[in-house]
Scaffold this active site. Structure first.
Site, PDB file in Angstrom:
ATOM      1  N   HIS A  67      45.386  51.519  40.643  1.00 56.38           N
ATOM      2  CA  HIS A  67      44.198  51.288  41.474  1.00 56.38           C
ATOM      3  C   HIS A  67      42.964  51.140  40.585  1.00 56.38           C
ATOM      4  CE1 HIS A  67      46.238  52.414  45.376  1.00 56.38           C
ATOM      5  NE2 HIS A  67      47.073  52.895  44.478  1.00 56.38           N
TER       6      HIS A  67
ATOM      7  N   TYR B 186      47.508  61.844  38.718  1.00 59.45           N
ATOM      8  CA  TYR B 186      46.059  61.650  38.800  1.00 59.45           C
ATOM      9  C   TYR B 186      45.341  62.465  37.728  1.00 59.45           C
ATOM     10  CZ  TYR B 186      46.648  59.526  43.467  1.00 59.45           C
ATOM     11  OH  TYR B 186      47.015  58.714  44.514  1.00 59.45           O
TER      12      TYR B 186
END
EC number: 1.11.1.-
Length: 361
Positions: A64, A331
Protein backbone atom coordinates in the site's frame (compact mmCIF):
# COMPACT_ATOMS: atom_id res chain seq x y z
CA UNK A 1 28.22 -11.98 64.31
CA UNK A 2 29.81 -12.71 60.95
CA UNK A 3 27.33 -13.67 58.26
CA UNK A 4 27.70 -17.21 57.01
CA UNK A 5 28.37 -17.57 53.30
CA UNK A 6 25.43 -18.76 51.30
CA UNK A 7 25.50 -22.42 50.39
CA UNK A 8 26.70 -23.07 46.82
CA UNK A 9 23.25 -24.05 45.51
CA UNK A 10 21.78 -20.67 46.58
CA UNK A 11 24.67 -18.78 44.99
CA UNK A 12 24.10 -20.70 41.81
CA UNK A 13 20.41 -19.80 41.82
CA UNK A 14 21.25 -16.12 42.35
CA UNK A 15 23.63 -16.08 39.40
CA UNK A 16 21.08 -17.94 37.34
CA UNK A 17 18.54 -15.24 38.13
CA UNK A 18 20.97 -12.50 37.09
CA UNK A 19 21.60 -14.16 33.75
CA UNK A 20 18.04 -15.26 33.08
CA UNK A 21 16.74 -11.92 31.78
CA UNK A 22 19.40 -11.28 29.11
CA UNK A 23 19.35 -14.93 28.16
CA UNK A 24 15.58 -14.82 27.74
CA UNK A 25 15.87 -11.68 25.61
CA UNK A 26 18.51 -13.30 23.43
CA UNK A 27 16.36 -16.38 22.98
CA UNK A 28 13.36 -14.20 22.12
CA UNK A 29 15.33 -12.44 19.37
CA UNK A 30 16.55 -15.76 18.01
CA UNK A 31 13.02 -17.12 18.07
CA UNK A 32 11.63 -14.03 16.32
CA UNK A 33 14.29 -14.46 13.67
CA UNK A 34 13.24 -18.05 13.09
CA UNK A 35 16.53 -19.63 14.21
CA UNK A 36 14.79 -22.52 15.95
CA UNK A 37 12.14 -23.10 13.27
CA UNK A 38 13.31 -22.60 9.67
CA UNK A 39 9.76 -23.09 8.37
CA UNK A 40 8.33 -20.37 10.60
CA UNK A 41 6.94 -17.26 8.88
CA UNK A 42 8.85 -14.38 10.46
CA UNK A 43 8.74 -10.61 9.98
CA UNK A 44 12.03 -10.64 8.08
CA UNK A 45 10.84 -13.46 5.86
CA UNK A 46 7.68 -11.55 4.95
CA UNK A 47 9.67 -8.38 4.24
CA UNK A 48 12.04 -10.35 2.02
CA UNK A 49 9.14 -11.89 0.11
CA UNK A 50 7.54 -8.48 -0.35
CA UNK A 51 10.84 -7.16 -1.68
CA UNK A 52 11.07 -10.02 -4.17
CA UNK A 53 7.49 -9.31 -5.23
CA UNK A 54 8.48 -5.78 -6.23
CA UNK A 55 8.12 -3.71 -3.06
CA UNK A 56 10.01 -0.43 -3.52
CA UNK A 57 11.02 0.28 0.09
CA UNK A 58 13.32 3.32 0.40
CA UNK A 59 11.28 5.01 3.10
CA UNK A 60 7.85 3.98 1.81
CA UNK A 61 5.43 1.41 3.20
CA UNK A 62 6.25 -2.07 1.96
CA UNK A 63 2.67 -2.61 0.80
CA UNK A 64 0.00 0.00 0.00
CA UNK A 65 2.92 2.27 -0.86
CA UNK A 66 0.98 4.90 -2.84
CA UNK A 67 -1.32 6.92 -0.63
CA UNK A 68 -2.55 10.20 0.73
CA UNK A 69 -3.50 11.55 4.18
CA UNK A 70 -7.05 12.56 5.12
CA UNK A 71 -8.65 13.81 8.31
CA UNK A 72 -12.05 14.51 9.78
CA UNK A 73 -14.18 13.08 12.58
CA UNK A 74 -16.57 10.31 13.61
CA UNK A 75 -20.02 10.73 15.16
CA UNK A 76 -21.39 7.69 16.98
CA UNK A 77 -25.03 6.84 16.39
CA UNK A 78 -25.36 5.01 19.71
CA UNK A 79 -26.73 1.89 18.00
CA UNK A 80 -23.58 -0.11 18.83
CA UNK A 81 -23.08 1.25 22.34
CA UNK A 82 -24.78 -1.75 23.94
CA UNK A 83 -22.24 -4.07 22.26
CA UNK A 84 -19.06 -2.25 23.25
CA UNK A 85 -17.83 0.08 25.95
CA UNK A 86 -15.28 1.63 23.54
CA UNK A 87 -15.56 5.42 23.65
CA UNK A 88 -15.75 5.70 19.87
CA UNK A 89 -19.24 4.10 19.92
CA UNK A 90 -20.51 6.53 22.55
CA UNK A 91 -19.05 9.93 21.64
CA UNK A 92 -19.64 12.64 19.06
CA UNK A 93 -17.04 14.37 16.90
CA UNK A 94 -14.15 11.99 17.62
CA UNK A 95 -11.10 13.28 15.69
CA UNK A 96 -9.87 10.97 12.91
CA UNK A 97 -6.65 10.84 10.90
CA UNK A 98 -6.72 8.47 7.95
CA UNK A 99 -5.07 7.31 4.78
CA UNK A 100 -6.36 6.20 1.38
CA UNK A 101 -3.98 4.01 -0.58
CA UNK A 102 -3.54 1.52 -3.38
CA UNK A 103 -2.34 -2.00 -2.56
CA UNK A 104 0.86 -1.73 -4.57
CA UNK A 105 4.48 -2.01 -3.50
CA UNK A 106 5.53 0.79 -5.86
CA UNK A 107 4.74 4.36 -4.69
CA UNK A 108 4.93 5.68 -8.26
CA UNK A 109 2.71 3.06 -9.92
CA UNK A 110 -0.03 4.31 -12.24
CA UNK A 111 -3.53 4.32 -10.80
CA UNK A 112 -5.55 1.34 -11.97
CA UNK A 113 -9.25 0.76 -11.40
CA UNK A 114 -8.76 -2.93 -10.57
CA UNK A 115 -6.05 -2.35 -7.93
CA UNK A 116 -7.20 -3.00 -4.37
CA UNK A 117 -7.93 0.24 -2.53
CA UNK A 118 -7.62 0.75 1.21
CA UNK A 119 -8.94 3.06 3.89
CA UNK A 120 -6.97 3.20 7.16
CA UNK A 121 -8.20 5.19 10.16
CA UNK A 122 -7.00 6.33 13.55
CA UNK A 123 -9.86 7.32 15.91
CA UNK A 124 -8.68 9.56 18.77
CA UNK A 125 -11.29 10.14 21.50
CA UNK A 126 -10.09 13.08 23.66
CA UNK A 127 -10.15 11.22 26.98
CA UNK A 128 -9.92 7.56 25.97
CA UNK A 129 -7.53 5.13 24.24
CA UNK A 130 -7.36 5.35 20.45
CA UNK A 131 -8.48 2.80 17.87
CA UNK A 132 -6.75 2.01 14.58
CA UNK A 133 -8.17 0.01 11.71
CA UNK A 134 -7.11 -0.84 8.17
CA UNK A 135 -9.77 -1.82 5.61
CA UNK A 136 -9.72 -2.93 1.97
CA UNK A 137 -12.38 -2.73 -0.72
CA UNK A 138 -12.58 -6.48 -1.61
CA UNK A 139 -15.32 -8.03 0.55
CA UNK A 140 -13.22 -10.97 1.79
CA UNK A 141 -9.53 -11.80 2.27
CA UNK A 142 -8.41 -14.78 0.14
CA UNK A 143 -5.77 -15.78 2.71
CA UNK A 144 -6.24 -17.87 5.83
CA UNK A 145 -3.03 -17.76 7.88
CA UNK A 146 0.65 -16.81 7.88
CA UNK A 147 1.67 -19.60 5.52
CA UNK A 148 -0.98 -18.57 3.00
CA UNK A 149 0.38 -15.00 3.16
CA UNK A 150 3.95 -16.19 2.66
CA UNK A 151 2.96 -18.49 -0.22
CA UNK A 152 1.00 -15.67 -1.87
CA UNK A 153 3.91 -13.21 -1.71
CA UNK A 154 6.22 -15.88 -3.10
CA UNK A 155 3.81 -16.49 -5.99
CA UNK A 156 3.86 -12.75 -6.72
CA UNK A 157 7.65 -12.70 -7.08
CA UNK A 158 8.66 -10.57 -10.08
CA UNK A 159 10.11 -12.28 -13.13
CA UNK A 160 13.36 -10.41 -13.98
CA UNK A 161 12.57 -10.72 -17.69
CA UNK A 162 9.15 -9.03 -17.48
CA UNK A 163 9.13 -7.22 -14.14
CA UNK A 164 5.78 -8.88 -13.45
CA UNK A 165 4.70 -12.04 -11.58
CA UNK A 166 5.07 -15.28 -13.50
CA UNK A 167 1.51 -16.34 -14.52
CA UNK A 168 2.43 -20.00 -14.06
CA UNK A 169 3.54 -19.35 -10.48
CA UNK A 170 0.34 -17.43 -9.75
CA UNK A 171 -1.76 -20.23 -11.24
CA UNK A 172 0.14 -22.80 -9.17
CA UNK A 173 -0.67 -20.88 -6.00
CA UNK A 174 -4.39 -21.20 -6.76
CA UNK A 175 -4.05 -24.89 -7.52
CA UNK A 176 -2.21 -25.64 -4.26
CA UNK A 177 -4.58 -23.55 -2.12
CA UNK A 178 -8.05 -24.76 -3.14
CA UNK A 179 -9.56 -23.66 0.18
CA UNK A 180 -9.10 -20.05 -0.94
CA UNK A 181 -10.86 -20.41 -4.29
CA UNK A 182 -14.32 -19.27 -3.22
CA UNK A 183 -12.96 -16.09 -1.62
CA UNK A 184 -10.85 -15.32 -4.68
CA UNK A 185 -13.87 -15.80 -6.94
CA UNK A 186 -15.98 -13.41 -4.88
CA UNK A 187 -13.29 -10.74 -5.04
CA UNK A 188 -12.72 -11.24 -8.76
CA UNK A 189 -16.39 -10.51 -9.45
CA UNK A 190 -16.77 -7.60 -7.02
CA UNK A 191 -18.26 -4.30 -8.15
CA UNK A 192 -15.53 -1.70 -8.78
CA UNK A 193 -16.63 1.86 -8.11
CA UNK A 194 -15.34 5.00 -9.81
CA UNK A 195 -12.93 5.95 -7.01
CA UNK A 196 -12.12 6.20 -3.32
CA UNK A 197 -15.05 8.47 -2.46
CA UNK A 198 -17.79 6.06 -3.54
CA UNK A 199 -16.01 2.86 -2.52
CA UNK A 200 -16.96 0.43 0.28
CA UNK A 201 -14.22 -0.75 2.64
CA UNK A 202 -14.21 -3.95 4.71
CA UNK A 203 -12.42 -4.93 7.94
CA UNK A 204 -11.83 -8.42 6.46
CA UNK A 205 -10.73 -9.76 9.86
CA UNK A 206 -13.11 -10.48 12.74
CA UNK A 207 -13.01 -8.74 16.11
CA UNK A 208 -14.81 -9.14 19.43
CA UNK A 209 -16.76 -6.29 21.00
CA UNK A 210 -17.14 -6.34 24.79
CA UNK A 211 -19.94 -4.50 26.57
CA UNK A 212 -19.87 -2.91 30.01
CA UNK A 213 -21.58 -5.98 31.48
CA UNK A 214 -18.95 -8.32 30.04
CA UNK A 215 -21.05 -9.60 27.14
CA UNK A 216 -18.98 -10.28 24.01
CA UNK A 217 -20.03 -10.17 20.36
CA UNK A 218 -17.99 -11.18 17.33
CA UNK A 219 -18.21 -8.73 14.42
CA UNK A 220 -16.79 -7.60 11.14
CA UNK A 221 -17.32 -4.03 9.93
CA UNK A 222 -17.76 -2.14 6.71
CA UNK A 223 -17.52 1.54 5.72
CA UNK A 224 -20.36 2.25 3.27
CA UNK A 225 -20.33 5.59 1.40
CA UNK A 226 -23.27 7.98 1.43
CA UNK A 227 -21.99 9.49 -1.86
CA UNK A 228 -23.70 8.18 -5.02
CA UNK A 229 -21.91 5.06 -6.28
CA UNK A 230 -20.96 4.88 -9.95
CA UNK A 231 -19.00 2.31 -11.97
CA UNK A 232 -15.29 2.65 -12.64
CA UNK A 233 -14.32 5.10 -15.38
CA UNK A 234 -10.54 5.05 -15.69
CA UNK A 235 -8.90 8.15 -17.19
CA UNK A 236 -6.44 7.05 -19.85
CA UNK A 237 -3.03 8.66 -19.59
CA UNK A 238 -3.50 10.07 -16.07
CA UNK A 239 -1.21 8.20 -13.67
CA UNK A 240 -2.87 9.79 -10.61
CA UNK A 241 -6.49 9.95 -11.74
CA UNK A 242 -7.91 8.18 -8.66
CA UNK A 243 -6.13 10.56 -6.31
CA UNK A 244 -6.99 13.62 -8.42
CA UNK A 245 -10.67 12.70 -8.18
CA UNK A 246 -10.43 12.20 -4.42
CA UNK A 247 -8.68 15.56 -4.04
CA UNK A 248 -11.34 17.28 -6.13
CA UNK A 249 -14.15 15.59 -4.18
CA UNK A 250 -12.84 16.63 -0.76
CA UNK A 251 -12.09 20.18 -1.92
CA UNK A 252 -15.69 20.39 -3.15
CA UNK A 253 -17.51 18.88 -0.17
CA UNK A 254 -16.98 16.66 2.86
CA UNK A 255 -17.21 12.90 2.25
CA UNK A 256 -19.24 10.55 4.47
CA UNK A 257 -19.39 6.84 5.22
CA UNK A 258 -21.58 4.79 7.60
CA UNK A 259 -19.71 2.37 9.86
CA UNK A 260 -21.80 -0.80 9.64
CA UNK A 261 -21.20 -3.58 12.17
CA UNK A 262 -22.08 -7.12 11.06
CA UNK A 263 -22.78 -9.48 13.97
CA UNK A 264 -21.49 -13.01 13.48
CA UNK A 265 -24.17 -15.65 13.02
CA UNK A 266 -24.00 -19.17 14.48
CA UNK A 267 -22.29 -20.62 11.41
CA UNK A 268 -19.91 -17.75 10.58
CA UNK A 269 -16.16 -18.41 10.85
CA UNK A 270 -14.55 -16.06 13.37
CA UNK A 271 -10.96 -17.27 12.93
CA UNK A 272 -10.79 -17.51 9.12
CA UNK A 273 -10.94 -14.27 7.08
CA UNK A 274 -11.22 -16.23 3.83
CA UNK A 275 -14.70 -17.44 4.79
CA UNK A 276 -17.70 -15.42 3.62
CA UNK A 277 -20.33 -14.68 6.26
CA UNK A 278 -24.05 -15.27 5.82
CA UNK A 279 -25.98 -12.63 3.88
CA UNK A 280 -28.74 -12.43 6.50
CA UNK A 281 -26.51 -11.57 9.48
CA UNK A 282 -27.64 -8.74 11.74
CA UNK A 283 -26.12 -5.33 10.93
CA UNK A 284 -25.95 -2.13 12.99
CA UNK A 285 -25.13 1.43 11.93
CA UNK A 286 -22.49 2.46 14.50
CA UNK A 287 -22.10 6.02 13.25
CA UNK A 288 -20.92 8.35 10.49
CA UNK A 289 -17.36 9.05 9.35
CA UNK A 290 -16.77 12.51 7.87
CA UNK A 291 -13.58 13.35 5.96
CA UNK A 292 -13.09 17.00 5.01
CA UNK A 293 -9.33 17.52 4.66
CA UNK A 294 -6.63 15.98 2.45
CA UNK A 295 -2.82 16.33 2.49
CA UNK A 296 0.16 14.77 0.77
CA UNK A 297 2.16 12.20 2.70
CA UNK A 298 5.09 14.59 2.23
CA UNK A 299 4.69 16.03 5.72
CA UNK A 300 1.07 14.94 6.14
CA UNK A 301 -0.35 13.77 9.49
CA UNK A 302 -0.67 10.09 8.52
CA UNK A 303 2.90 9.57 7.34
CA UNK A 304 4.33 8.44 10.67
CA UNK A 305 1.32 6.33 11.66
CA UNK A 306 1.28 2.55 11.46
CA UNK A 307 -2.34 1.47 11.12
CA UNK A 308 -1.78 -1.65 13.19
CA UNK A 309 -5.14 -3.48 13.52
CA UNK A 310 -4.19 -4.61 17.03
CA UNK A 311 -4.10 -1.05 18.41
CA UNK A 312 -7.47 -1.48 20.08
CA UNK A 313 -9.23 0.33 22.94
CA UNK A 314 -11.03 -1.38 25.83
CA UNK A 315 -14.27 -2.65 24.36
CA UNK A 316 -12.72 -4.00 21.14
CA UNK A 317 -10.64 -7.18 21.27
CA UNK A 318 -8.86 -9.25 18.63
CA UNK A 319 -10.46 -12.51 17.63
CA UNK A 320 -8.32 -15.63 17.21
CA UNK A 321 -8.02 -14.85 13.49
CA UNK A 322 -4.30 -15.60 12.80
CA UNK A 323 -4.06 -12.99 10.04
CA UNK A 324 -4.37 -10.24 12.67
CA UNK A 325 -1.05 -11.26 14.19
CA UNK A 326 0.55 -11.45 10.73
CA UNK A 327 -0.66 -7.97 9.78
CA UNK A 328 0.45 -6.45 13.07
CA UNK A 329 3.93 -7.97 12.89
CA UNK A 330 4.40 -7.00 9.24
CA UNK A 331 3.21 -3.42 9.80
CA UNK A 332 5.56 -2.90 12.72
CA UNK A 333 8.56 -4.33 10.85
CA UNK A 334 7.74 -2.23 7.80
CA UNK A 335 7.55 0.87 10.01
CA UNK A 336 10.90 0.06 11.62
CA UNK A 337 12.56 -0.33 8.23
CA UNK A 338 11.16 2.80 6.61
CA UNK A 339 11.87 4.92 9.69
CA UNK A 340 15.59 4.41 9.07
CA UNK A 341 15.53 5.10 5.34
CA UNK A 342 15.70 8.28 3.25
CA UNK A 343 12.43 8.90 1.49
CA UNK A 344 11.86 10.70 -1.80
CA UNK A 345 8.75 12.73 -2.66
CA UNK A 346 5.39 11.04 -3.01
CA UNK A 347 3.59 10.72 -6.33
CA UNK A 348 0.72 12.67 -4.75
CA UNK A 349 2.63 15.85 -3.99
CA UNK A 350 1.53 18.88 -1.93
CA UNK A 351 1.30 20.83 -5.21
CA UNK A 352 -1.13 18.28 -6.64
CA UNK A 353 -3.36 18.69 -3.58
CA UNK A 354 -3.44 22.49 -3.52
CA UNK A 355 -6.74 24.12 -4.35
CA UNK A 356 -6.91 26.46 -7.36
CA UNK A 357 -7.26 29.37 -4.92
CA UNK A 358 -4.13 28.46 -2.96
CA UNK A 359 -2.13 27.97 -6.17
CA UNK A 360 -3.06 31.53 -7.28
CA UNK A 361 -1.87 32.95 -3.99
Amino acid sequence: MAQKPAPPPILALRWLGVGAVPAALALAFLWAGGCFSPGRVTQNRLMGELHNAGSYGHGFRRAHAKGVCVSGWFDASGDASHLSRAAVFHEQHVPVIGRFALAVGQPYASDNAATVRSMALRFMPPDAPEWRTGMNDPPVLPLRDAHDVSDFFTAQQSDPATGKPDPARVKAFGATHPWLRSAADVNAHRFISSGFADDTFHSLDSFVLSAADGTTTAVRWTMIPTQPVTPSDAKAGDREYLFRELISDIHTHALHWHLMMTVAGPHDAINDPSQIWAQDDQTLDAGTLTLNSIESEDGGPCTGITFDPLVLPPGIQPSDDPILQVRSAAYMRSFSLRAGENRSSSAVTPTLIQTPESKKS
